[in-house]
Design an enzyme around this catalytic site. Structure first.
Site, PDB file in Angstrom:
ATOM      1  N   GLY A   5       1.217  -1.168  -0.170  1.00 19.05           N
ATOM      2  CA  GLY A   5       0.081   0.060  -0.337  1.00 19.05           C
ATOM      3  C   GLY A   5       0.559   1.108  -0.487  1.00 19.05           C
ATOM      4  O   GLY A   5       0.284   1.991  -0.315  1.00 19.05           O
ATOM      5  N   HIS A  47      21.438  15.823  -9.781  1.00 18.82           N
ATOM      6  CA  HIS A  47      21.074  15.180 -10.820  1.00 18.82           C
ATOM      7  C   HIS A  47      19.562  14.234 -11.188  1.00 18.82           C
ATOM      8  O   HIS A  47      19.137  14.726  -9.876  1.00 18.82           O
ATOM      9  CB  HIS A  47      21.998  14.106 -11.205  1.00 18.82           C
ATOM     10  CG  HIS A  47      22.534  13.167 -10.683  1.00 18.82           C
ATOM     11  ND1 HIS A  47      23.061  13.225  -9.315  1.00 18.82           N
ATOM     12  CD2 HIS A  47      22.020  12.130 -11.030  1.00 18.82           C
ATOM     13  CE1 HIS A  47      22.367  12.123  -8.990  1.00 18.82           C
ATOM     14  NE2 HIS A  47      22.121  10.975  -9.584  1.00 18.82           N
ATOM     15  N   HIS A  59      28.002  10.296 -15.211  1.00 18.66           N
ATOM     16  CA  HIS A  59      27.433   9.527 -14.849  1.00 18.66           C
ATOM     17  C   HIS A  59      26.336   9.217 -15.967  1.00 18.66           C
ATOM     18  O   HIS A  59      26.262   9.212 -17.231  1.00 18.66           O
ATOM     19  CB  HIS A  59      26.524  10.558 -13.824  1.00 18.66           C
ATOM     20  CG  HIS A  59      25.551   9.748 -12.503  1.00 18.66           C
ATOM     21  ND1 HIS A  59      26.044   8.315 -12.511  1.00 18.66           N
ATOM     22  CD2 HIS A  59      24.452   9.487 -11.843  1.00 18.66           C
ATOM     23  CE1 HIS A  59      25.430   7.876 -11.482  1.00 18.66           C
ATOM     24  NE2 HIS A  59      24.037   8.703 -11.215  1.00 18.66           N
ATOM     25  N   ASP A 118      29.956   9.505  -3.230  1.00 16.44           N
ATOM     26  CA  ASP A 118      29.279   8.187  -4.297  1.00 16.44           C
ATOM     27  C   ASP A 118      29.928   7.144  -3.326  1.00 16.44           C
ATOM     28  O   ASP A 118      31.548   6.803  -4.101  1.00 16.44           O
ATOM     29  CB  ASP A 118      29.341   8.575  -5.167  1.00 16.44           C
ATOM     30  CG  ASP A 118      28.527   7.390  -5.854  1.00 16.44           C
ATOM     31  OD1 ASP A 118      28.314   6.049  -4.844  1.00 16.44           O
ATOM     32  OD2 ASP A 118      28.559   7.531  -7.308  1.00 16.44           O
ATOM     33  N   HIS A 173      25.630  -2.836 -20.951  1.00 14.79           N
ATOM     34  CA  HIS A 173      25.141  -1.889 -19.803  1.00 14.79           C
ATOM     35  C   HIS A 173      27.131  -1.643 -19.546  1.00 14.79           C
ATOM     36  O   HIS A 173      27.485  -2.434 -19.872  1.00 14.79           O
ATOM     37  CB  HIS A 173      24.928  -2.550 -19.023  1.00 14.79           C
ATOM     38  CG  HIS A 173      23.948  -2.045 -17.356  1.00 14.79           C
ATOM     39  ND1 HIS A 173      23.336  -0.434 -18.007  1.00 14.79           N
ATOM     40  CD2 HIS A 173      24.493  -1.529 -16.627  1.00 14.79           C
ATOM     41  CE1 HIS A 173      23.558   0.063 -16.998  1.00 14.79           C
ATOM     42  NE2 HIS A 173      24.230  -0.244 -15.465  1.00 14.79           N
ATOM     43  N   SER A 175      28.191   0.900 -15.785  1.00 17.26           N
ATOM     44  CA  SER A 175      27.367   1.236 -14.905  1.00 17.26           C
ATOM     45  C   SER A 175      27.500   2.271 -15.237  1.00 17.26           C
ATOM     46  O   SER A 175      28.485   3.282 -15.363  1.00 17.26           O
ATOM     47  CB  SER A 175      27.832   1.072 -13.266  1.00 17.26           C
ATOM     48  OG  SER A 175      27.837   1.457 -12.319  1.00 17.26           O
ATOM     49  N   HIS A 227      28.563   4.631 -12.149  1.00 15.38           N
ATOM     50  CA  HIS A 227      28.911   4.846 -10.857  1.00 15.38           C
ATOM     51  C   HIS A 227      30.276   4.253 -10.696  1.00 15.38           C
ATOM     52  O   HIS A 227      30.785   2.815 -11.406  1.00 15.38           O
ATOM     53  CB  HIS A 227      28.453   3.946  -9.754  1.00 15.38           C
ATOM     54  CG  HIS A 227      27.195   5.130  -9.325  1.00 15.38           C
ATOM     55  ND1 HIS A 227      26.821   5.737  -8.353  1.00 15.38           N
ATOM     56  CD2 HIS A 227      25.440   4.500  -9.983  1.00 15.38           C
ATOM     57  CE1 HIS A 227      25.225   5.705  -8.719  1.00 15.38           C
ATOM     58  NE2 HIS A 227      24.775   4.951  -9.171  1.00 15.38           N
ATOM     59  N   HIS A 247      26.340   7.879   0.056  1.00 18.63           N
ATOM     60  CA  HIS A 247      25.748   7.092  -1.054  1.00 18.63           C
ATOM     61  C   HIS A 247      25.894   5.081  -0.959  1.00 18.63           C
ATOM     62  O   HIS A 247      26.632   5.145  -1.758  1.00 18.63           O
ATOM     63  CB  HIS A 247      25.720   6.808  -2.136  1.00 18.63           C
ATOM     64  CG  HIS A 247      25.727   9.015  -2.825  1.00 18.63           C
ATOM     65  ND1 HIS A 247      24.557   9.543  -1.600  1.00 18.63           N
ATOM     66  CD2 HIS A 247      26.319   9.516  -3.944  1.00 18.63           C
ATOM     67  CE1 HIS A 247      24.647  10.855  -2.161  1.00 18.63           C
ATOM     68  NE2 HIS A 247      25.624  10.354  -3.713  1.00 18.63           N
ATOM     69  N   ASP A 307       1.854   7.705   0.158  1.00 21.27           N
ATOM     70  CA  ASP A 307       0.370   6.747  -0.663  1.00 21.27           C
ATOM     71  C   ASP A 307      -0.482   7.489  -0.603  1.00 21.27           C
ATOM     72  O   ASP A 307      -1.118   8.332  -0.932  1.00 21.27           O
ATOM     73  CB  ASP A 307      -0.452   5.597   0.414  1.00 21.27           C
ATOM     74  CG  ASP A 307      -1.397   5.554   0.719  1.00 21.27           C
ATOM     75  OD1 ASP A 307      -1.539   4.591  -0.072  1.00 21.27           O
ATOM     76  OD2 ASP A 307      -2.153   6.003   1.299  1.00 21.27           O
TER      77      ASP A 307
HETATM   78 ZN   LIG Z   1      21.746   7.676  -6.853  1.00 17.01          ZN
HETATM   79 ZN   LIG Z   2      22.234   8.921  -9.674  1.00 13.77          ZN
END
Ligand SMILES: [Zn+2]
Ligand SMILES: [Zn+2]
Length: 555
Positions: A45, A70, A141, A195, A364, A366, A368, A390, A443
């Site tokens: 919920g 960002h 990024h 990060d 793909h 990343s 980071h 992070h 909610d």
């Molecule tokens: Zn992030």
């Molecule tokens: Zn990000």
């Protein structure tokens, strides 16, 4: 230099998501990021999870600015709620790069908050906000216009990296502003908040530009239609998917609301270029031969109502997948989404699709940086103190170890948690007394803690009662096999009860037939459809909103 600098993370430490940090000097505040998190399966919920920002509610008048690093949801998504809950007549100025500001604008418009002022800041530009100078520093990024934020007060400079990698060959040709980072280091950086997302991965992250050729290669092996899914906000990835389609002479259909929205915003800001005539509408897909089509879709995380998930469950309005189609996952699951992604992949195989993931081809990269990039950041900026951000506690810890490995004094490395302020003054740095932190839930459009949701449920029950509908459907074809049972409690109508029950049975049957005809088999989705149909039906008849609980049993 009598002042105290406080850096108080309200989210993003010991967890992935809902990043939000309060930076304070002598009681004046700059907020960096207002992120959210998506709920886990056990948060029934709940639509969204926000950081508990009670701390700011009590200090709304002291906020000089909000800066967004960002446009990702885990950095931007909570902005409308934060602004609303602060309850200020004039919200503080909001700064960020052009793309995050455009995305914030679209979000605030959806919340009918058109009058909030958002200010685009170019990287390198400096803005005054109370005791702080704010500077954005360009980073790479998985979304354009990503920035680190340098906040300079008379005590020194704090650098919050935001999410970053050091991509030497970014798709838009704009690498991170390494020389500015080095300058900050040479001038003496007080604190680095970095990060930690990929602190556990060795070496350097691969460049985004490397993904394109692998997409062309993977697409080139496909004979039928191609569905490629990635984050809609990863505009450079979407660009590379479009380019791969163009190289192979295929048309492109964009599917999923956020995919279409982000491509539009990206096009208007010049972040994505789409060759003339390549885009076709989802409803036109069947007008082209299979080998001429690439569908770029949302749903890389197996999100319940996303386009790909619907396709996988045979529940998409325009696209019916069939054998010969190939689905390419140009993304990896965020921790917590693995099950939903695997479930989606398995449904795709059941339909007869081929599936390509990052385990099959490097489709793909990343967004980071890996361990060596975190070290590079530390070496460039040479901070006096380090506060890893992070990441779950494991990655914060690994980031701290990386800092130690490049020669930072272990006593100057702080492994923090949400709500724990790091306080720095002329004498040194230490953790202060913990402040309120945690999560709050959204909610629909309402905000509250879990107790409030229970409260809302109880309120609904006491005012309008509850309908429980038990439907039994055939596992084979989804048709209703016995008449549905309708149970109600506390619903304030008595006169025409029998008649109404009959009508509801009819509505349930009709809803089930529709679902069966549409080929919807998954119990969750059938229940969802049933709930929506019934709630509308009951409201139409009674002008009340009782709780509707559909229970679908497969036999
Ligand atoms: Zn992030
Ligand atoms: Zn990000």
């Amino acid at each position: 230099m009598s002042g105290t600098l406080r850096v108080l993370p309200l989210g993003g430490l010991g967890e992935i998501g809902k990043n939000m940090t309060v930076v304070e000097y002598d009681g004046r505040i700059v907020v960096v990021d207002t992120g959210l998190r998506f709920p886990t399966a056990d948060m029934l919920g709940i639509d969204l999870v926000l950081p508990d920002f009670s701390y700011l509610r009590e200090r709304a008048q002291e906020i000089e600015a909000i800066v967004i690093t960002h446009g990702h949801e885990d950095h931007l998504g909570a902005l409308p709620w934060v602004l609303r809950e602060l309850g200020l007549d004039t919200p503080p100025p909001i700064y960020g790069g052009p793309l995050p500001m455009a995305m914030a604008r679209s979000k605030l418009d959806e919340h009918r908050m058109q009058d909030v002022v958002l200010t685009d800041v170019d990287d390198g530009e400096t803005i005054e906000a109370g005791p702080f100078d704010i500077e954005l520093i360009h980073m790479t990024h998985s979304i354009p216009d990503s920035n680190a934020v340098a906040l300079t007060s008379e005590l020194g400079t704090v650098l919050l990296t935001g999410d970053y990698k050091f991509d030497q060959t970014p798709v838009d040709g704009r690498p991170a502003d390494v020389s500015r980072l080095a300058e900050l280091g040479r001038d003496g950086l007080l604190l680095l908040c970095g990060d930690s997302t990929n602190a556990d991965r060795q070496g350097f992250s691969p460049s985004e530009a490397g993904v394109g050729p692998h997409l062309v290669e993977a697409f080139g092996r496909c004979e039928g239609r191609i569905v490629v899914t990635s984050f809609a906000s990863n505009i450079h990835r979407v660009q590379q998917c479009v380019d791969a389609a163009a190289t192979l002479g295929r048309k492109v259909a964009l599917v999923g609301r956020s995919m279409r929205k982000n491509v539009n915003i990206g096009r208007s800001l010049g972040h994505i270029e789409v060759p003339d005539g390549i885009i076709v509408q989802p409803r036109e897909i069947d007008d082209f031969p299979d080998h001429k089509i690439v569908i770029i879709s949302t749903g890389s995380q197996g999100e319940p109502l996303s386009a790909l998930r619907r396709m996988a469950h045979n529940d998409h309005r325009h696209i019916k997948l069939h054998d010969g189609d190939t689905v390419v996952f140009s993304a990896t699951p965020i921790p917590g989404n693995e099950r939903a992604v695997n479930d989606t992949i398995d449904r795709l195989y059941h339909i007869g699709c081929d599936v390509i993931t990052t385990a099959d081809a490097p489709v793909h990269a990343s967004g980071h940086g890996y361990a060596e990039e975190l070290k590079l950041m530390l070496n460039l900026t040479q901070p006096r103190y380090v506060l890893p951000m992070h990441g779950d506690f494991k990655r914060l810890h690994l980031h701290a170890q990386l800092a130690e490995s490049v020669g930072i004094d272990p006593d100057a490395i702080f492994q923090g948690e949400n709500g724990l302020p790091l306080e720095i003054d002329a004498r040194g740095a230490r953790f202060g007394e913990p402040e309120q932190s945690g999560m709050i839930f959204v909610d629909g459009v309402d905000i509250g803690d879990p107790a409030d949701v229970a409260l809302r449920d109880r309120r609904m029950l006491s005012a309008d009662g509850i309908f429980i509908v038990v439907a039994t459907i055939s596992e084979q074809d989804g048709h209703s096999v016995v008449p549905p049972e309708v149970i109600f409690r506390g619903v304030p109508f008595v006169e025409q009860a029998d008649e109404l029950i009959e009508e509801i049975r009819g509505a349930v049957e009709a809803s089930l037939e529709r679902a069966a005809a549409d080929g919807i088999r998954e119990v969750d989705l059938v229940q969802q459809e049933l709930h929506d149909d019934l709630a509308a039906f009951v409201y139409d008849r009674l002008k009340r909103r009782p709780m509707v609980l559909p229970v679908v049993v497969e036999v």
